[in-house]
Scaffold this motif. Structure first.
Motif, PDB file in Angstrom:
ATOM      1  N   TRP A  27       0.836  -1.202   0.000  1.00 56.73           N
ATOM      2  CA  TRP A  27       0.000   0.000   0.000  1.00 56.73           C
ATOM      3  C   TRP A  27       0.874   1.257   0.000  1.00 56.73           C
ATOM      4  O   TRP A  27       0.596   2.216  -0.716  1.00 56.73           O
ATOM      5  N   TYR A  28       1.939   1.248   0.777  1.00 57.72           N
ATOM      6  CA  TYR A  28       2.859   2.389   0.815  1.00 57.72           C
ATOM      7  C   TYR A  28       3.480   2.613  -0.568  1.00 57.72           C
ATOM      8  O   TYR A  28       3.623   3.751  -1.011  1.00 57.72           O
ATOM      9  N   LEU A  31       0.969   4.429  -2.611  1.00 57.79           N
ATOM     10  CA  LEU A  31       0.861   5.833  -2.202  1.00 57.79           C
ATOM     11  C   LEU A  31       2.041   6.659  -2.702  1.00 57.79           C
ATOM     12  O   LEU A  31       1.871   7.823  -3.077  1.00 57.79           O
ATOM     13  N   LYS A  32       3.236   6.082  -2.719  1.00 60.19           N
ATOM     14  CA  LYS A  32       4.410   6.781  -3.247  1.00 60.19           C
ATOM     15  C   LYS A  32       4.287   7.015  -4.747  1.00 60.19           C
ATOM     16  O   LYS A  32       4.723   8.043  -5.255  1.00 60.19           O
ATOM     17  N   MET A  33       3.701   6.069  -5.466  1.00 55.42           N
ATOM     18  CA  MET A  33       3.586   6.167  -6.923  1.00 55.42           C
ATOM     19  C   MET A  33       2.395   6.998  -7.383  1.00 55.42           C
ATOM     20  O   MET A  33       2.384   7.496  -8.502  1.00 55.42           O
ATOM     21  N   ARG A  34       1.410   7.153  -6.534  1.00 58.99           N
ATOM     22  CA  ARG A  34       0.167   7.811  -6.954  1.00 58.99           C
ATOM     23  C   ARG A  34       0.385   9.185  -7.582  1.00 58.99           C
ATOM     24  O   ARG A  34      -0.238   9.488  -8.605  1.00 58.99           O
ATOM     25  N   ILE A  52      -5.639  -1.934  -9.751  1.00 63.52           N
ATOM     26  CA  ILE A  52      -4.282  -1.640  -9.296  1.00 63.52           C
ATOM     27  C   ILE A  52      -3.748  -2.937  -8.703  1.00 63.52           C
ATOM     28  O   ILE A  52      -4.286  -3.446  -7.726  1.00 63.52           O
ATOM     29  N   ASP A  53      -2.705  -3.462  -9.315  1.00 63.61           N
ATOM     30  CA  ASP A  53      -2.144  -4.743  -8.882  1.00 63.61           C
ATOM     31  C   ASP A  53      -0.820  -4.484  -8.169  1.00 63.61           C
ATOM     32  O   ASP A  53       0.126  -3.981  -8.765  1.00 63.61           O
ATOM     33  N   ASP A  58       8.269  -4.323  -6.084  1.00 63.14           N
ATOM     34  CA  ASP A  58       8.760  -3.107  -6.738  1.00 63.14           C
ATOM     35  C   ASP A  58       7.959  -2.704  -7.970  1.00 63.14           C
ATOM     36  O   ASP A  58       8.493  -2.045  -8.856  1.00 63.14           O
ATOM     37  N   ARG A  59       6.691  -3.086  -8.037  1.00 65.36           N
ATOM     38  CA  ARG A  59       5.857  -2.727  -9.186  1.00 65.36           C
ATOM     39  C   ARG A  59       4.475  -2.298  -8.737  1.00 65.36           C
ATOM     40  O   ARG A  59       3.927  -2.828  -7.781  1.00 65.36           O
ATOM     41  N   VAL A  60       3.932  -1.349  -9.479  1.00 71.85           N
ATOM     42  CA  VAL A  60       2.531  -0.978  -9.357  1.00 71.85           C
ATOM     43  C   VAL A  60       1.962  -1.105 -10.762  1.00 71.85           C
ATOM     44  O   VAL A  60       2.344  -0.366 -11.658  1.00 71.85           O
ATOM     45  N   ILE A  61       1.084  -2.063 -10.957  1.00 75.20           N
ATOM     46  CA  ILE A  61       0.504  -2.300 -12.276  1.00 75.20           C
ATOM     47  C   ILE A  61      -0.887  -1.684 -12.289  1.00 75.20           C
ATOM     48  O   ILE A  61      -1.732  -2.016 -11.456  1.00 75.20           O
ATOM     49  N   VAL A  62      -1.108  -0.772 -13.242  1.00 77.56           N
ATOM     50  CA  VAL A  62      -2.384  -0.072 -13.366  1.00 77.56           C
ATOM     51  C   VAL A  62      -3.053  -0.537 -14.646  1.00 77.56           C
ATOM     52  O   VAL A  62      -2.468  -0.446 -15.725  1.00 77.56           O
ATOM     53  N   ARG A  63      -4.265  -1.026 -14.514  1.00 79.11           N
ATOM     54  CA  ARG A  63      -5.041  -1.427 -15.687  1.00 79.11           C
ATOM     55  C   ARG A  63      -6.249  -0.507 -15.785  1.00 79.11           C
ATOM     56  O   ARG A  63      -6.949  -0.298 -14.801  1.00 79.11           O
ATOM     57  N   GLY A  64      -6.462   0.016 -16.967  1.00 78.85           N
ATOM     58  CA  GLY A  64      -7.568   0.942 -17.166  1.00 78.85           C
ATOM     59  C   GLY A  64      -8.739   0.299 -17.860  1.00 78.85           C
ATOM     60  O   GLY A  64      -8.647  -0.812 -18.377  1.00 78.85           O
TER      61      GLY A  64
END
Length: 66
Positions: A27-28, A31-34, A52-53, A58-64
């Motif tokens: 979650w942190y 929040l850092k990537m947001r 949001i996966d 070390d990854r934040v995967i965003v699917r739209g």
């Protein structure tokens, strides 16, 4: 079948996926990537993310929606 130890949470139409290990760190990381996700809206404005996966290190995967 998916991993039963993963956590899936839906907030305002956005699905967040967490792995079983260190959900606080995941979650942190989000929040850092947001702030870098300027083109992705989580409040109804602009391009809308629907997933949001955070399960992978070390990854934040965003699917739209598309």
């Amino acid at each position: 079948m998916g991993n039963l130890n993963n956590l899936v949470v839906e907030v305002q139409g956005v699905t967040f996926q967490f792995s079983e290990s260190s959900m606080n760190q995941q979650w942190y990381r989000f929040l850092k990537m947001r702030p870098a996700l300027r083109d992705v809206a989580f409040d109804g404005e602009g391009a809308r993310a629907n997933e949001i996966d955070l399960r992978f290190a070390d990854r934040v995967i965003v699917r739209g929606r598309g």
